[in-house]
Design an enzyme around this catalytic site. Sequence first.
Site, PDB file in Angstrom:
ATOM      1  CB  CYS A 199       5.162   5.290  49.844  1.00 37.24           C
ATOM      2  SG  CYS A 199       5.467   5.879  51.499  1.00 37.24           S
TER       3      CYS A 199
ATOM      4  NE  ARG B  82       3.282   9.832  54.207  1.00 39.29           N
ATOM      5  CZ  ARG B  82       3.016   8.900  53.291  1.00 39.29           C
ATOM      6  NH1 ARG B  82       3.889   8.609  52.359  1.00 39.29           N
ATOM      7  NH2 ARG B  82       1.865   8.258  53.304  1.00 39.29           N
TER       8      ARG B  82
ATOM      9  NE  ARG C  49      -3.635   4.458  46.895  1.00 39.69           N
ATOM     10  CZ  ARG C  49      -3.890   4.210  45.620  1.00 39.69           C
ATOM     11  NH1 ARG C  49      -3.302   4.927  44.684  1.00 39.69           N
ATOM     12  NH2 ARG C  49      -4.740   3.267  45.266  1.00 39.69           N
TER      13      ARG C  49
ATOM     14  NE  ARG D 200       0.229   3.155  46.841  1.00 41.67           N
ATOM     15  CZ  ARG D 200       0.347   3.569  48.100  1.00 41.67           C
ATOM     16  NH1 ARG D 200       1.256   4.449  48.403  1.00 41.67           N
ATOM     17  NH2 ARG D 200      -0.461   3.126  49.025  1.00 41.67           N
ATOM     18  N   PRO D 201      -2.722   2.793  40.961  1.00 45.67           N
ATOM     19  CG  PRO D 201      -3.525   1.054  39.654  1.00 45.67           C
ATOM     20  CD  PRO D 201      -2.379   1.434  40.542  1.00 45.67           C
ATOM     21  CB  ILE D 202      -7.645   5.570  42.036  1.00 46.04           C
ATOM     22  CG1 ILE D 202      -7.655   6.638  40.936  1.00 46.04           C
ATOM     23  CG2 ILE D 202      -6.636   5.923  43.114  1.00 46.04           C
ATOM     24  CD1 ILE D 202      -8.164   7.995  41.439  1.00 46.04           C
TER      25      ILE D 202
ATOM     26  CB  ILE E  19       0.731  -6.303  47.878  1.00 50.14           C
ATOM     27  CG1 ILE E  19       0.343  -7.534  48.716  1.00 50.14           C
ATOM     28  CG2 ILE E  19      -0.375  -5.237  47.884  1.00 50.14           C
ATOM     29  CD1 ILE E  19      -0.901  -8.256  48.261  1.00 50.14           C
TER      30      ILE E  19
ATOM     31  CG  LEU F 163      -9.504  -1.895  41.590  1.00 46.52           C
ATOM     32  CD1 LEU F 163      -8.902  -2.764  42.683  1.00 46.52           C
ATOM     33  CD2 LEU F 163     -10.222  -2.761  40.558  1.00 46.52           C
TER      34      LEU F 163
ATOM     35  CG  ASP G 295       1.820  -1.733  54.895  1.00 47.24           C
ATOM     36  OD1 ASP G 295       0.762  -1.273  55.366  1.00 47.24           O
ATOM     37  OD2 ASP G 295       2.114  -1.634  53.692  1.00 47.24           O
TER      38      ASP G 295
ATOM     39  CE  LYS H  85       0.634   5.089  57.370  1.00 48.23           C
ATOM     40  NZ  LYS H  85       0.024   5.035  56.040  1.00 48.23           N
ATOM     41  CG  ASN H  86      -2.434   2.376  56.993  1.00 51.97           C
ATOM     42  OD1 ASN H  86      -2.128   3.572  56.823  1.00 51.97           O
ATOM     43  ND2 ASN H  86      -1.671   1.392  56.589  1.00 51.97           N
TER      44      ASN H  86
HETATM   45  C1  EPZ Z   1      -3.464   0.601  51.905  1.00 50.59           C
HETATM   46  O1  EPZ Z   1      -3.028   1.218  50.705  1.00 50.59           O
HETATM   47  C2  EPZ Z   1      -2.474   1.060  52.965  1.00 50.59           C
HETATM   48  N1  EPZ Z   1      -2.523   2.515  53.067  1.00 50.59           N
HETATM   49  C3  EPZ Z   1      -1.062   0.627  52.568  1.00 50.59           C
HETATM   50  O2  EPZ Z   1      -0.186   1.005  53.618  1.00 50.59           O
HETATM   51  C4  EPZ Z   1      -1.043  -0.891  52.437  1.00 50.59           C
HETATM   52  O3  EPZ Z   1       0.243  -1.292  51.992  1.00 50.59           O
HETATM   53  C5  EPZ Z   1      -2.095  -1.331  51.418  1.00 50.59           C
HETATM   54  O4  EPZ Z   1      -3.398  -0.832  51.810  1.00 50.59           O
HETATM   55  C6  EPZ Z   1      -2.190  -2.848  51.307  1.00 50.59           C
HETATM   56  O5  EPZ Z   1      -2.465  -3.384  52.550  1.00 50.59           O
HETATM   57  C7  EPZ Z   1      -3.516   3.088  53.804  1.00 50.59           C
HETATM   58  O6  EPZ Z   1      -4.370   2.419  54.353  1.00 50.59           O
HETATM   59  C8  EPZ Z   1      -3.482   4.585  53.900  1.00 50.59           C
HETATM   60  P1  EPZ Z   1      -4.601  -1.235  47.988  1.00 50.59           P
HETATM   61  P2  EPZ Z   1      -3.979   1.167  49.389  1.00 50.59           P
HETATM   62  O7  EPZ Z   1      -5.622  -0.415  47.303  1.00 50.59           O
HETATM   63  O8  EPZ Z   1      -5.393   1.278  49.788  1.00 50.59           O
HETATM   64  C9  EPZ Z   1      -3.674  -2.164  43.438  1.00 50.59           C
HETATM   65  C10 EPZ Z   1       1.655   2.090  54.571  1.00 50.59           C
HETATM   66  O9  EPZ Z   1       2.874   1.870  54.484  1.00 50.59           O
HETATM   67  N2  EPZ Z   1      -4.806  -1.280  43.133  1.00 50.59           N
HETATM   68  O10 EPZ Z   1      -5.024  -2.406  48.818  1.00 50.59           O
HETATM   69  O11 EPZ Z   1      -3.418   2.129  48.407  1.00 50.59           O
HETATM   70  C11 EPZ Z   1      -2.474  -1.377  43.951  1.00 50.59           C
HETATM   71  O12 EPZ Z   1      -1.728  -0.846  42.886  1.00 50.59           O
HETATM   72  C12 EPZ Z   1       0.797   2.019  53.332  1.00 50.59           C
HETATM   73  O13 EPZ Z   1       1.039   2.350  55.640  1.00 50.59           O
HETATM   74  C13 EPZ Z   1      -5.250  -1.174  41.818  1.00 50.59           C
HETATM   75  O14 EPZ Z   1      -4.705  -1.797  40.931  1.00 50.59           O
HETATM   76  O15 EPZ Z   1      -3.677  -0.318  48.888  1.00 50.59           O
HETATM   77  C14 EPZ Z   1      -1.707  -2.398  44.724  1.00 50.59           C
HETATM   78  O16 EPZ Z   1      -0.901  -3.153  43.833  1.00 50.59           O
HETATM   79  C15 EPZ Z   1       1.599   1.711  52.072  1.00 50.59           C
HETATM   80  N3  EPZ Z   1      -6.284  -0.345  41.532  1.00 50.59           N
HETATM   81  C16 EPZ Z   1      -2.810  -3.296  45.311  1.00 50.59           C
HETATM   82  O17 EPZ Z   1      -3.986  -3.022  44.552  1.00 50.59           O
HETATM   83  C17 EPZ Z   1      -6.919   0.395  42.511  1.00 50.59           C
HETATM   84  O18 EPZ Z   1      -7.885   1.122  42.182  1.00 50.59           O
HETATM   85  C18 EPZ Z   1      -3.091  -3.009  46.777  1.00 50.59           C
HETATM   86  O19 EPZ Z   1      -3.522  -1.705  46.871  1.00 50.59           O
HETATM   87  C19 EPZ Z   1      -6.462   0.280  43.836  1.00 50.59           C
HETATM   88  C20 EPZ Z   1      -5.407  -0.567  44.125  1.00 50.59           C
END
Ligand code: EPZ
Length: 417
Positions: free
Chosen positions: A116, A396, A92, A121-123, A326, A125, A304, A22-23
Amino acid sequence: MKSYIIEGGSKVCGTIKVSGSKNAALPILAATILNSGDSKLYNIPNISDTKNTLEILGILGCKIKRNSGKIEVNSRNMNKFEIPEELMHKMRSTVILAGAILGRFKEVIFTYPGGCDIGSRPIDLHINAFKKMGIEVKEEAGRIRCKTNRIIGADINLDFPSVGATENVMLAAVLADGTTTIHNAAMEPEIVDLATFLKKMGAKIDGAGTSIITIKGVTKLTNVNYNIMPDRIEAGTFLCVAAATGGNVTLKNANPGHLSAVINKLEECGCTITTSNNSIQIIAPKRLKQIEIKTMTYPGFPTDMQQVFVAMLLKSSGTSVVVENIFESRYKYISEIRKTNAKITIEGRSAIITGKRKITASDMCCTDLRGGAAIVIAALMAKGKSRVSNIEYILRGYEDFDKKLNAIGAKIKLEDY
Ligand code: EPZ
């Protein structure tokens, strides 16, 4: 509303073919926007997240052909760059479409993504990186508009090795003017899969899988055929199903190299694991040993897998500790699992799991994707009939979840009412 009716208490035995990731599929589907041409993708899992992404691509003007796991996307006539709000909220990974649309059209309008509820989950970055690449970002009434005349290659330092932010910068950078270097990049296998796909399209990317990724902007990308990597989290989930029920399961189309931290912890619990380059066999003991786990970014223990391990460790002979580093609130599912007489206490980021308790059948409700899988594992351990509701979360991210579990001896019935 869909539910599973699960008759638990028996061990699972047999062979499962793992689906495509999926990812990896979600950012690669987004990347099909970039070549303004044909992309033929194989091993795409038939799950609601990929269906939603294809629906959005269709609304934006792409031509989609789907034939079981094979997807053809032609993005030549794509003519819109605003992602429909109601579809943005469904998951997401829609935010990844922003980088791809920006890379092609230099403009995108989107809203904060859904997905989820496992933390804020801010954006930030993603947005800060876009700004460093010369993209103007404006937010009005919850809608984010990004626009520029040209995307400029830049040095991007991520405060956290965010998977999504790394993917978004890669997608925005492949057609940029100049070179972009991402420092503190995510190193997950899905990043490597995306980079391999983009390089097959003609992108110039080095360092994927390490913490420094360099993308040299090109002017043209070509048609591409690509086979998506296997889903390492689905594979790990089925390994935990076997460990939780004292089973013996072989996974085909699984890459043990993506799961070394997970395999290591399963062996520490007392499971016997045998691997080849595309298969993993697990033989689980009647009772597991207690262990300690800390979730980390790749190649550390994946967040995960936290939920399914917490459920599985109810089978251990002592007290285990799992620390979630995380996401700040990824334990919502535990209040549901406690209904099975499980004793799991939460102290800050730690979950403390007391083993050796009789797990009893109960009605439970899924709170998120991976938490839902953990609830199914608890129901499989409990003698008697459990109802697991709100399984739309599970649909999902897991293709044919009940079918695959029934094929190895579980007793799960899907109820749709
Ligand atoms: C990806 O989510 C995966 N989703 C998640 O899998 C996975 O848990 C996660 O990476 C970590 O490995 C997909 O690939 C679709 P991150 P993502 O940005 O990209 C913080 C599943 O169950 N952060 O690495 O959203 C954030 O809040 C899903 O398949 C910021 O602060 O994860 C978190 O604490 C769930 N600012 C940490 O980083 C930002 O701009 C990791 O988030 C972005 C993220």
